[in-house]
Design an enzyme around this catalytic site. Structure first.
Site, short mmCIF file in Angstrom:
data_model
loop_
_atom_site.label_atom_id
_atom_site.label_comp_id
_atom_site.label_asym_id
_atom_site.label_seq_id
_atom_site.Cartn_x
_atom_site.Cartn_y
_atom_site.Cartn_z
CD GLU A 24 46.89 56.23 44.71
OE1 GLU A 24 46.33 55.03 44.63
OE2 GLU A 24 47.32 57.02 44.34
CB SER A 437 47.14 27.76 35.21
OG SER A 437 46.67 27.62 36.51
CG HIS A 698 42.42 27.30 46.89
ND1 HIS A 698 41.64 25.85 45.99
CD2 HIS A 698 42.39 28.96 45.62
CE1 HIS A 698 41.27 26.81 45.34
NE2 HIS A 698 41.62 27.80 44.86
#
Ligand code: GLN
Ligand code: ZN
Length: 755
Positions: A24, A437, A698
């Site tokens: 949550e 990737s 990054h």
């Protein structure tokens, strides 16, 4: 308030998870950051989560409950805020929540704090920066408010704060050693203790995990003087100093010699009853015994726990039962895991179950084993069923490992392999490649979600992933890269993907654990011997190779990384588990080679992360981790080129292990550490292929041709052209397709220019 008047407690945990049983807090924080909800709404979600958590812990019967381990992002960042130690570049931001998140994540104008791993766990904390311009000041509102809130709810609250030694040891300092500033902090901590006592805290916990690392004589002195000063404060709660993740060794008598009231020790990480008996000064303290493993998922052996407690009683004034560390590192509860096989489930304990174990042990200690007779019997039955389970010992895997001789681990000398591979691959000098990737586009995520919900079938999913692979191959051809990859669209995660296909691993549905900030991972559980029922990556890689003449790299995750990001067996040494995983990876490399794949990359980004905290333990770890990599990669012919990828910037203690891996080509993060790593490798006599990242993935910024050319020229000063590879510093999955295309175009142009 005098200290001796505080009643010792009997059952506790050292800290609590905070993302919420259904993540949550993650969702609310992301909504807040995206501007969909306001600060009040975010605070309300957080308050409700804390209230529910307190209610559960009270109902479970803990008589001391940690307060203040809640965090919107990270407990070390919270401590930096507490001590007024945010760097000047964010300190000016007026809104406190904006300032906090700017320090954590950066914004358009400021860089965030650096992030790094919390000791040897997979949790990342934000590294405080301490400079000449840092003026410490106390900002205790967060912990005081959470304390008041807890007291109002009737919680026996024990505020938790990162201790001054650990805080400074984790910080980086622009000027000298961070511990130089200890004197300034002690005054602030004394004031904090006074405020906490005034607000009604009977106990306070100062977390000092840094005490289980190697300390210099000066640092040990600092432990003594700091805790002597803190414990001499007139107005303070009783002080618990918590150590965890290892043995405090000489720091234990140092602490025990002061007037603190309690020490927490991690009995799951090297502390034993004998070590406690050797410290007579513990005789007048409360010993908080971390007997329930706070960072792994196995059910505790209650009989063993009770036996330990009985012995410990002789060495301390009183003994409380606890988890070994914060429950931050395990999922909330097993209760929601409806998909787990019943037998396996009976062997496990997540957060809520660990709290129950703590309570049972405390009851058993106070009232005798008969008081928990039924639970002792149930635990014995579960542990016996685990021990007897056939999946824990696969005779075939064990026989294969036992039969491996030195020959099976041998490859030809690097130079011979280099010549063979050069003739076979015929690559240009300074070959260009990527780490594996490509951007995980929304089409990929949608396809995965649709498959999970049953909206598309396996065939349709494969069709869509193949379309992604075809696009990535076409893009690389168009850009003119030399060694291609398939882009990893089918992988949600580089560890989970393999764990799901290997025997011996189980997956959870809701076993989320915070990795950093709003990011959570669901580590697989390694419970049995590892075997590979069938090839794991072959179809994807051979499909990609069928689309191009250029070599496509097979892409695998190494044994150390698979273990580092899983919950591992506690019934055999990690080195043994690593050999089993290595064997499965080895079989995959051989299958790839058999299908015509000429280059196989085995990633080990976690090699540094599992490095033991104490120097004496490091050589043995480096030995078995390197051996497991070699086992995984030495099954192929000398003509097959093995690559590896490591990604962290502090190579330090592992630099010679990198050479030991003996991979034909190693790609490493270097863009941010400006190629210094190449000099370090040279100093070790490293003479294999190396691809120092030429730009930082990054950041979303596209590096120019000139910039990349400059880094390549810098690299060529340290590495001769015939060994140098050209690649980004990590995988591209978190980046967008537009920036990736532009950056790679510039990278290829820079390589051409330098050639
Ligand atoms: N092959 C992986 C990728 O490119 C490596 C990821 C990593 O270094 N953590 O995503
Ligand atoms: Zn990487």
């Amino acid at each position: 308030m005098t200290v001796s008047s505080q009643k010792p407690f009997t059952a506790t945990v050292l800290g609590l998870p905070r993302v919420g049983p259904r993540r949550e807090l993650k969702r609310a924080t992301e909504s807040y950051l995206a501007g969909r909800i306001d600060a009040d709404a975010l605070h309300a979600v957080a308050r409700d989560l804390r209230r529910d958590q307190f209610a559960e812990l009270l109902a479970a019967g803990l008589d001391s409950i940690p307060v203040g381990t809640f965090s919107y992002y990270d407990q070390v960042l919270d401590t930096a805020v507490l001590l007024g130690a945010l760097p000047p570049r964010v300190a000016d931001i007026a809104d406190p929540l904006d300032r906090y998140f700017a320090a954590a994540r950066g914004n358009d104008t400021v860089e965030p704090l650096e992030m790094t791993k919390w000791f040897d766990t997979n949790y990342h904390y934000l590294v405080p920066e301490i400079g000449a311009d840092t003026t410490f000041s106390l900002n205790p509102e967060k912990v005081l408010q959470e304390l008041r809130e807890a007291i109002e709810l009737g919680v026996p609250a024990r505020p938790v704060v990162v201790g001054p030694i650990t805080f400074l040891k984790l910080a980086k300092s622009a000027t000298g050693s961070p511990l130089d500033r200890l004197g300034e902090l002690v005054g602030l901590y004394r004031e904090l203790l006074r405020l906490l006592a005034e607000a009604g805290a009977q106990w306070v916990q100062l977390d000092e995990p840094a005490l289980v690392t190697d300390l210099t004589a000066d640092e040990l002195d600092a432990v003594r003087t700091t805790y002597a000063e803190l414990s001499s404060a007139a107005e303070r709660p009783a002080i618990l100093v918590a150590t965890y993740f290892g043995h405090p060794d000489a720091a234990l008598p140092a602490l025990a010699g002061t007037d603190i009231d309690a020490v927490a020790l991690d009995f799951t990480a090297g502390v034993d009853v004998a070590a406690v008996a050797e410290v007579p000064a513990l005789a007048n303290k409360l010993l908080v015994a971390g007997l329930v493993d706070g960072r792994n998922v196995w059910r505790a052996d209650l009989d063993h726990g009770l036996a330990m407690l009985a012995t410990l009683l002789g060495s301390a004034d009183s003994v409380a039962v606890s988890t070994s560390c914060s429950l931050l590192h395990v999922p909330y509860t097993l209760a929601v895991e409806t998909g787990l096989e019943e037998r396996l489930r009976s062997w496990l304990a997540f957060g809520a179950e660990k709290v129950a174990e703590v309570r049972l042990l405390a009851t058993g200690l106070a009232e005798g084993p008969e008081a928990i007779g039924a639970e002792l019997a149930a635990t014995r039955a579960a542990l016996a069923s685990r021990k007897a389970d056939r999946r824990l010992e696969d005779p075939q895997v064990r026989a294969r490992l036992a039969g491996l001789d030195a020959e099976a681990l041998r490859r030809a000398p690097a130079e011979e392999r280099r010549a063979l591979q050069r003739d076979r691959l015929r690559l240009p000098s300074l070959p260009t490649t990527t780490i594996g990737s490509y951007p995980q586009t929304s089409a990929i995520r949608l396809a995965r979600a649709a498959l999970r919900k049953g909206e598309i079938d396996q065939q349709e999913y494969i069709r869509r992933m193949r379309a992604e692979i075809a696009e990535v191959i076409a893009l690389q051809e168009e850009l003119g890269l030399d060694v291609l990859v398939h882009g990893e669209p089918e992988r949600n995660d580089m560890v989970q993907y393999f764990a799901e296909q290997l025997d011996g691993f189980a997956a959870t549905e809701l076993g989320w654990v915070q990795s950093y900030g709003t990011r959570c991972v669901r580590p697989p559980i390694l419970f049995g011997d590892v075997a590979r029922p069938t090839a794991m990556t072959l179809d994807w890689i051979t499909y990609a190779q069928s689309l191009t003449e250029k070599p496509v790299k097979g892409m695998l995750t190494g044994p150390v990384t698979i273990l580092a990001w899983s919950f591992v067996r506690d019934d055999q040494p990690l080195a043994d588990s690593a050999r089993q995983v290595a064997l499965a990876i080895r079989d995959e490399t051989v299958d790839l080679q058999g299908a015509g794949i000429r280059i196989v990359q085995v990633d080990e980004p976690a090699l540094r992360e599992l490095l033991p905290l104490r120097a004496v333990d490091q050589p043995a770890y480096l030995e078995w981790s390197v051996q497991s990599f070699r086992l995984a990669t030495s099954g192929v012919a000398d003509t097959t080129q093995i690559h590896t990828h490591l990604c962290y910037s502090e190579f330090g203690a592992v630099i010679d292990a990198i050479a030991g891996l003996d991979a034909d080509v190693t790609s490493i993060e270097a863009a941010r550490s400006h190629m210094e790593v190449l000099d370090d490798l040279n100093a070790e006599g490293f003479d294999l292929g190396v691809g120092p990242g030429v730009y930082d993935i990054h950041s979303p910024r596209v590096p120019s041709v000139e910039e990349i050319t400059t880094s390549l020229r810098a690299a060529l000063k340290a590495v001769p052209a015939q060994r140098l590879w050209v690649n980004p510093d990590c995988g591209l999955k978190t980046r967008g397709p537009v920036e990736v295309t532009a950056a790679l175009r510039n990278m290829v142009a820079a390589a051409a220019a330098v050639r």
